[in-house]
Design a protein around this motif. Structure first.
Motif, PDB file in Angstrom:
ATOM      1  N   ILE A   1      52.710   9.752  35.239  1.00 45.19           N
ATOM      2  CA  ILE A   1      52.398  11.045  35.852  1.00 45.19           C
ATOM      3  C   ILE A   1      53.148  11.148  37.173  1.00 45.19           C
ATOM      4  CG2 ILE A   1      50.590  12.531  36.788  1.00 45.19           C
ATOM      5  CD1 ILE A   1      50.489  12.254  33.798  1.00 45.19           C
ATOM      6  N   PHE A   2      53.886  12.240  37.293  1.00 43.40           N
ATOM      7  CA  PHE A   2      54.551  12.570  38.552  1.00 43.40           C
ATOM      8  C   PHE A   2      53.914  13.830  39.113  1.00 43.40           C
ATOM      9  CE2 PHE A   2      57.725  15.359  40.570  1.00 43.40           C
ATOM     10  CZ  PHE A   2      57.972  14.610  41.710  1.00 43.40           C
ATOM     11  N   ARG A   3      53.573  13.798  40.382  1.00 43.10           N
ATOM     12  CA  ARG A   3      52.953  14.943  41.045  1.00 43.10           C
ATOM     13  C   ARG A   3      53.768  15.280  42.286  1.00 43.10           C
ATOM     14  NH1 ARG A   3      48.059  14.352  43.142  1.00 43.10           N
ATOM     15  NH2 ARG A   3      47.195  16.342  42.408  1.00 43.10           N
ATOM     16  N   GLY A   4      54.119  16.544  42.397  1.00 44.51           N
ATOM     17  CA  GLY A   4      54.881  17.020  43.538  1.00 44.51           C
ATOM     18  C   GLY A   4      54.254  18.272  44.125  1.00 44.51           C
ATOM     19  N   ALA A   5      54.347  18.403  45.431  1.00 41.78           N
ATOM     20  CA  ALA A   5      53.754  19.552  46.133  1.00 41.78           C
ATOM     21  C   ALA A   5      54.825  20.625  46.333  1.00 41.78           C
ATOM     22  CB  ALA A   5      53.184  19.116  47.472  1.00 41.78           C
ATOM     23  N   LEU A   6      54.439  21.891  45.989  1.00 39.94           N
ATOM     24  CA  LEU A   6      55.314  23.050  46.164  1.00 39.94           C
ATOM     25  C   LEU A   6      54.628  24.049  47.073  1.00 39.94           C
ATOM     26  CD1 LEU A   6      56.433  23.586  42.435  1.00 39.94           C
ATOM     27  CD2 LEU A   6      57.562  22.223  44.202  1.00 39.94           C
ATOM     28  N   LEU A   7      55.342  24.542  48.040  1.00 41.26           N
ATOM     29  CA  LEU A   7      54.808  25.551  48.954  1.00 41.26           C
ATOM     30  C   LEU A   7      55.415  26.900  48.572  1.00 41.26           C
ATOM     31  CD1 LEU A   7      53.112  26.320  51.386  1.00 41.26           C
ATOM     32  CD2 LEU A   7      55.082  25.776  52.848  1.00 41.26           C
ATOM     33  N   LEU A   8      54.564  27.753  47.993  1.00 41.98           N
ATOM     34  CA  LEU A   8      55.002  29.087  47.563  1.00 41.98           C
ATOM     35  C   LEU A   8      54.598  30.112  48.609  1.00 41.98           C
ATOM     36  CD1 LEU A   8      53.966  28.906  43.788  1.00 41.98           C
ATOM     37  CD2 LEU A   8      56.149  28.276  44.839  1.00 41.98           C
ATOM     38  N   GLN A   9      55.494  31.004  48.918  1.00 39.28           N
ATOM     39  CA  GLN A   9      55.225  32.081  49.871  1.00 39.28           C
ATOM     40  C   GLN A   9      55.027  33.395  49.110  1.00 39.28           C
ATOM     41  OE1 GLN A   9      58.442  32.209  52.668  1.00 39.28           O
ATOM     42  NE2 GLN A   9      57.858  30.291  53.670  1.00 39.28           N
ATOM     43  N   ARG A  10      53.992  34.117  49.487  1.00 42.60           N
ATOM     44  CA  ARG A  10      53.703  35.390  48.824  1.00 42.60           C
ATOM     45  C   ARG A  10      54.800  36.400  49.165  1.00 42.60           C
ATOM     46  NH1 ARG A  10      47.618  37.266  49.645  1.00 42.60           N
ATOM     47  NH2 ARG A  10      48.433  38.808  48.164  1.00 42.60           N
TER      48      ARG A  10
ATOM     49  N   VAL B   1      62.129  18.061  43.211  1.00 41.25           N
ATOM     50  CA  VAL B   1      61.797  19.392  42.717  1.00 41.25           C
ATOM     51  C   VAL B   1      62.257  20.436  43.723  1.00 41.25           C
ATOM     52  CG1 VAL B   1      59.946  20.905  41.937  1.00 41.25           C
ATOM     53  CG2 VAL B   1      59.833  18.441  41.481  1.00 41.25           C
ATOM     54  N   SER B   2      62.907  21.471  43.206  1.00 40.24           N
ATOM     55  CA  SER B   2      63.251  22.649  44.009  1.00 40.24           C
ATOM     56  C   SER B   2      62.869  23.904  43.225  1.00 40.24           C
ATOM     57  CB  SER B   2      64.754  22.659  44.343  1.00 40.24           C
ATOM     58  OG  SER B   2      65.528  22.692  43.155  1.00 40.24           O
ATOM     59  N   THR B   3      62.571  24.975  43.909  1.00 34.86           N
ATOM     60  CA  THR B   3      62.076  26.205  43.272  1.00 34.86           C
ATOM     61  C   THR B   3      62.899  27.406  43.735  1.00 34.86           C
ATOM     62  OG1 THR B   3      60.477  26.538  45.056  1.00 34.86           O
ATOM     63  CG2 THR B   3      59.735  25.289  43.134  1.00 34.86           C
ATOM     64  N   ARG B   4      62.879  28.411  42.855  1.00 29.59           N
ATOM     65  CA  ARG B   4      63.449  29.712  43.209  1.00 29.59           C
ATOM     66  C   ARG B   4      62.816  30.771  42.311  1.00 29.59           C
ATOM     67  NH1 ARG B   4      67.697  32.183  40.420  1.00 29.59           N
ATOM     68  NH2 ARG B   4      68.255  31.168  38.447  1.00 29.59           N
ATOM     69  N   ILE B   5      62.815  32.008  42.783  1.00 31.51           N
ATOM     70  CA  ILE B   5      62.313  33.137  41.996  1.00 31.51           C
ATOM     71  C   ILE B   5      63.453  33.616  41.106  1.00 31.51           C
ATOM     72  CG2 ILE B   5      61.340  35.450  42.058  1.00 31.51           C
ATOM     73  CD1 ILE B   5      59.452  33.295  43.022  1.00 31.51           C
ATOM     74  N   ALA B   6      63.282  33.370  39.794  1.00 30.39           N
ATOM     75  CA  ALA B   6      64.343  33.756  38.863  1.00 30.39           C
ATOM     76  C   ALA B   6      64.364  35.260  38.610  1.00 30.39           C
ATOM     77  CB  ALA B   6      64.176  33.000  37.545  1.00 30.39           C
ATOM     78  N   ASP B   7      63.153  35.869  38.577  1.00 31.05           N
ATOM     79  CA  ASP B   7      63.102  37.312  38.310  1.00 31.05           C
ATOM     80  C   ASP B   7      61.766  37.847  38.810  1.00 31.05           C
ATOM     81  OD1 ASP B   7      63.799  39.797  37.520  1.00 31.05           O
ATOM     82  OD2 ASP B   7      63.993  39.332  35.372  1.00 31.05           O
ATOM     83  N   LYS B   8      61.747  39.139  39.127  1.00 31.98           N
ATOM     84  CA  LYS B   8      60.535  39.813  39.597  1.00 31.98           C
ATOM     85  C   LYS B   8      60.396  41.115  38.820  1.00 31.98           C
ATOM     86  CE  LYS B   8      60.635  41.750  43.615  1.00 31.98           C
ATOM     87  NZ  LYS B   8      60.620  41.975  45.091  1.00 31.98           N
TER      88      LYS B   8
ATOM     89  N   THR C   1      52.853   4.575  48.488  1.00 33.33           N
ATOM     90  CA  THR C   1      52.926   5.685  49.429  1.00 33.33           C
ATOM     91  C   THR C   1      51.805   6.657  49.111  1.00 33.33           C
ATOM     92  OG1 THR C   1      54.310   7.460  50.312  1.00 33.33           O
ATOM     93  CG2 THR C   1      54.571   6.954  47.983  1.00 33.33           C
ATOM     94  N   GLU C   2      51.196   7.239  50.124  1.00 32.69           N
ATOM     95  CA  GLU C   2      50.072   8.161  49.956  1.00 32.69           C
ATOM     96  C   GLU C   2      50.516   9.617  49.952  1.00 32.69           C
ATOM     97  OE1 GLU C   2      47.155   7.152  49.245  1.00 32.69           O
ATOM     98  OE2 GLU C   2      47.472   5.011  49.605  1.00 32.69           O
ATOM     99  N   THR C   3      51.728   9.876  50.339  1.00 36.26           N
ATOM    100  CA  THR C   3      52.197  11.258  50.435  1.00 36.26           C
ATOM    101  C   THR C   3      52.832  11.687  49.123  1.00 36.26           C
ATOM    102  OG1 THR C   3      54.331  10.536  51.307  1.00 36.26           O
ATOM    103  CG2 THR C   3      52.588  11.004  52.898  1.00 36.26           C
ATOM    104  N   LEU C   4      52.650  12.967  48.798  1.00 37.10           N
ATOM    105  CA  LEU C   4      53.257  13.534  47.599  1.00 37.10           C
ATOM    106  C   LEU C   4      54.677  13.980  47.905  1.00 37.10           C
ATOM    107  CD1 LEU C   4      50.354  15.737  46.163  1.00 37.10           C
ATOM    108  CD2 LEU C   4      51.101  13.494  45.383  1.00 37.10           C
ATOM    109  N   ALA C   5      55.505  13.908  46.864  1.00 39.58           N
ATOM    110  CA  ALA C   5      56.858  14.437  47.010  1.00 39.58           C
ATOM    111  C   ALA C   5      56.785  15.950  47.180  1.00 39.58           C
ATOM    112  CB  ALA C   5      57.682  14.074  45.776  1.00 39.58           C
ATOM    113  N   ARG C   6      57.511  16.468  48.131  1.00 40.18           N
ATOM    114  CA  ARG C   6      57.472  17.892  48.425  1.00 40.18           C
ATOM    115  C   ARG C   6      58.742  18.550  47.915  1.00 40.18           C
ATOM    116  NH1 ARG C   6      53.200  19.102  51.305  1.00 40.18           N
ATOM    117  NH2 ARG C   6      53.951  21.249  51.473  1.00 40.18           N
ATOM    118  N   GLY C   7      58.510  19.711  47.248  1.00 41.78           N
ATOM    119  CA  GLY C   7      59.624  20.477  46.739  1.00 41.78           C
ATOM    120  C   GLY C   7      60.296  21.275  47.847  1.00 41.78           C
ATOM    121  N   THR C   8      61.508  21.725  47.563  1.00 45.53           N
ATOM    122  CA  THR C   8      62.272  22.495  48.532  1.00 45.53           C
ATOM    123  C   THR C   8      62.754  23.780  47.883  1.00 45.53           C
ATOM    124  OG1 THR C   8      64.307  21.334  47.909  1.00 45.53           O
ATOM    125  CG2 THR C   8      63.017  20.400  49.715  1.00 45.53           C
ATOM    126  N   ASN C   9      63.312  24.626  48.696  1.00 45.47           N
ATOM    127  CA  ASN C   9      63.909  25.863  48.208  1.00 45.47           C
ATOM    128  C   ASN C   9      65.249  25.543  47.574  1.00 45.47           C
ATOM    129  OD1 ASN C   9      64.976  28.450  47.825  1.00 45.47           O
ATOM    130  ND2 ASN C   9      63.933  29.243  49.646  1.00 45.47           N
TER     131      ASN C   9
END
Length: 700
Positions: A613-622, A489-496, A437-445
């Motif tokens: 090697i595992f590579r995943g794409a994450l979309l971060l919003q400012r 992969v999933s992401t969240r802002i733990a602290d600011k 597969t040519e597509t990277l795994a994409r992370g979620t919220n």
């Protein structure tokens, strides 16, 4: 003539030979001429019918009268159903006709006599008459009758003729068979050649299978005889619509005197039971057929004569059924973009797979690693197979033991030949494949539950198994194999923090039934973000190696902040996504699912060459730290709302501060909008994306 004169005549005749007085002495004996004269004189005085006297006047006239009387008597016997007496007289008539060269009438009479003797089983009498019939037919050039008579002579008890005579009869049959017969007629040799199936159970075949049918043929010929062709008909016992099936010998057959075993190639037959029908063949130009069946006595018995049709089937063809099964050895996912073993269970179902050929064709996005050999092993060597086939067993025949349980096979032109030891047992075929597969795994919220699509990682393997005696049996099946990334992969802002630092938590969800060991991880941030501290992209918590159990979760913390400016050289190549890189190792069993790649041989737990090697794409919003615009939804009126009514929805967009003067753009008075909801149902002013004018002044 008066009585007194008769007395004088007798007295005179007696004086010529002997004294009239018995008491007198004996005189000399009569001469032959005297006897003849006396007999003729006596007959003339006794027989008064001139026709009868004419019949006795000469030998020819006597035989003619004899024939007339015999024919009349024979006809009367036949009309009164005293046929045996009539046939006996026919034999006398035939002898006279044969003597005088009237072979046509002699042959007809001899045929009646031979038919009676054969029907009564009087072979001694038949042996005396049948040669005369054969001689008449030979003189009359009756080739068909002569052949039949020769066959009947050969069929009589062997003690009635010498070996030399029997060989002469056979040579006559062979001579006529190889000559150009004017009127060739199929010859019935039922009394000379008989046949039967071999003792024991009938031949059993599966639907669509060819086979070899052994038939016992008894020959009554005194010497070897060559049959240019030989065929045997099979009759279905339960289905009359099937008709008669003929099987033929592919080469010339030599029959020896007595018992012969002949093997005929049997093409595939329809399901049912079959018995023997008719044996046909060809000797030279002569076609022959036999309807007689042997008694099926002991193997060393030469008693081959029987006219009873056998009821024991010689062949049984079973109805169509499953002969083999192919199934995937695992149901859990394998690693994508890595060489993996795919297990295929090959299970014969009471059928031998000797010499079977397996064709393997991979679907789109899947390739076979031809640099690696295909492995095959017994199924009971696989640990805890989660796929349960019905009655999964070794399927051994007769309790035979298997000495070889493992073999490496080479794929040639997309096919392999199964080894002989795997023909009767359930085995597993391990094929090295790699899903691409040519597509990277994409992370979620992390706030949104992940929705996995099985179709994305689904690959297919088309299998075609050719097996059977002549590879006539074909079994096809397409197996679906699931491939996936090792982690989701999933992401969240733990602290600011107040200084703008963000603590980004990356949650790793294991998607395989294997033990994952994470040795290192780094994050390549997208434009607009940068790492704090050393800036190498490593997580703030460096507890490596990190063990992730099957279907469990782990987390990584990254300290990042919003970038204020973008360098000119970086602006040329903008990165829209952040890339998470993970160096990991995997410990798994190929019989359960994901495992160590095929090409990697473990040299040590810490060997760097073992890392994946595992590579995943994450979309971060400012984050909105200094808002410029405020968007508000105007409330709807509570009255008048009902289903199906058209409702106008309104938003209020307000500028919170004046636009900075140092920002130069020709579109500072416009706001870009885009509808991220379902595009089929929602639009703004009939558009999915567009610009709206907005003043640069605060409060606009």
């Amino acid at each position: 003539m008066s009585p007194s004169s008769k007395v004088r005549t007798i007295a005179m005749s007696r004086t010529n030979s002997s004294p009239g007085n018995f008491e007198s002495s004996i005189d000399r004996p009569m001469r032959l001429a005297e006897i003849y004269v006396a007999a003729e004189h006596a007959l003339r005085n006794t027989i008064s019918d001139p026709n009868l006297w004419k019949s006795l006047s000469s030998l020819e006239e006597f035989e003619q009268k004899y024939l007339e009387l015999s024919k009349g008597a024979a006809d009367n016997y036949h009309r009164s159903w005293w046929k045996r007496h009539g046939v006996v007289l026919d034999g006398e008539i035939a002898a006279v006709c044969y003597k005088h060269g009237n072979f046509d009438l002699a042959a007809k009479s001899y045929e009646k006599v031979c038919a009676l003797y054969a029907g009564e089983g009087w072979q001694d009498l038949l042996a005396e008459v049948l040669p005369n019939l054969a001689e008449c037919q030979k003189i009359l050039n009756d080739q068909a009758g002569y052949l039949s008579s020769c066959v009947r002579l050969l069929s009589l008890d062997k003690g009635l003729f010498s070996t030399k005579e029997l060989q002469a009869f056979q040579s006559e049959v062979v001579r006529l068979a190889h000559s150009e017969m004017k009127y060739p007629v199929p010859l019935d040799v039922s009394s000379l050649i008989t046949f039967s199936g071999n003792p024991g159970p009938p031949l059993e075949l599966c639907d669509g299978d060819p086979g070899s049918l052994s038939v016992t043929v008894w020959s009554g010929f005194p010497d070897d005889i060559t049959l240019e062709s030989l065929s045997l008909t099979l009759i279905a016992t339960y289905n009359a619509d099937e008709g008669v099936k003929a099987i033929k010998s592919s080469a010339a057959t030599i029959l020896k005197p007595g018992r012969n075993t002949i093997t005929l190639s049997l093409p595939p037959q329809k399901p049912g039971s079959y018995v023997l029908g008719v044996l046909t063949g060809q000797i030279g130009h002569l076609r022959f057929r036999s309807h007689s069946f042997s008694k099926g006595g002991p193997a060393d018995s030469d008693d081959f004569m029987s006219y009873e049709k056998p009821t024991k089937p010689i062949l049984k063809v079973f109805k169509p059924r499953s002969l083999v099964d192919l199934a995937a050895a695992v149901s859990s996912a394998l690693l994508i973009n890595e060489p993996q073993w795919v297990g295929i269970i090959v299970k014969p179902i009471n059928y031998s797979l000797k010499g079977a050929i397996l064709h393997i064709d991979t679907g789109p996005g899947l390739r076979i690693e031809e640099s690696q050999a295909i492995e095959m092993e017994r199924c009971d060597d696989v640990s805890e197979n989660p796929v349960k086939l019905d009655n999964l067993d070794d399927a051994r025949n007769g309790g035979s033991t298997v000495t070889e349980v493992f073999k490496q096979l080479t794929l040639q032109d997309g096919k392999i030949e199964l080894p002989g030891w795997a023909s009767d047992i359930t085995s597993v075929l391990w094929i090295p494949v790699c899903a691409i597969t040519e597509t990277l795994a994409r992370g979620t919220n992390a706030a949104i539950p992940p929705r996995q699509s099985i179709v994305d990682g689904l690959r297919t393997i088309a299998l075609k198994l050719e097996f059977g005696v002549s590879h006539n049996q074909i079994f096809e099946r397409t197996l679906a194999v699931h491939f996936t990334d090792p982690l989701h992969v999933s992401t969240r802002i733990a602290d600011k923090f107040n200084d703008g630092t963000l603590l980004l938590q990356v949650i790793l969800h294991s998607q395989v039934k294997a033990l994952l060991t994470i040795y290192d991880a780094w994050l390549d941030l997208q434009d607009g973000f940068t790492h704090t501290g050393q800036g190498d992209g490593r997580p703030a918590s460096g507890f490596f190696p990190l063990i992730v159990s099957p279907t469990s979760r782990a987390g990584l913390l990254f300290s990042i902040c919003v970038a204020t400016t973008i360098a000119e050289d970086e602006a040329k190549a903008l990165r829209p996504d952040s890339i998470l890189n993970i160096r990991y190792g995997i410990i798994g069993d190929r019989s359960l699912g994901a495992h160590n790649p095929v090409a990697m041989e473990p040299n040590g737990f810490e060997d760097a060459s073992q890392f994946l090697i595992f590579r995943g794409a994450l979309l971060l919003q400012r984050p909105v730290l200094d808002p410029c615009l405020a968007v508000g939804f105007l409330p709807l009126t509570s009255s008048g709302l009902r289903v199906g009514k058209l409702v106008t929805m309104q938003w209020r967009v307000e500028r919170l501060k004046n636009l900075e003067e140092n920002v130069h753009s020709d579109k500072n008075d416009e706001v870009l909008y885009e509808v991220n909801a379902s595009s089929e149902n929602w639009m703004v002013a009939g558009r999915k994306r567009g610009h709206v004018p907005l003043s640069t002044n605060q409060g606009a």
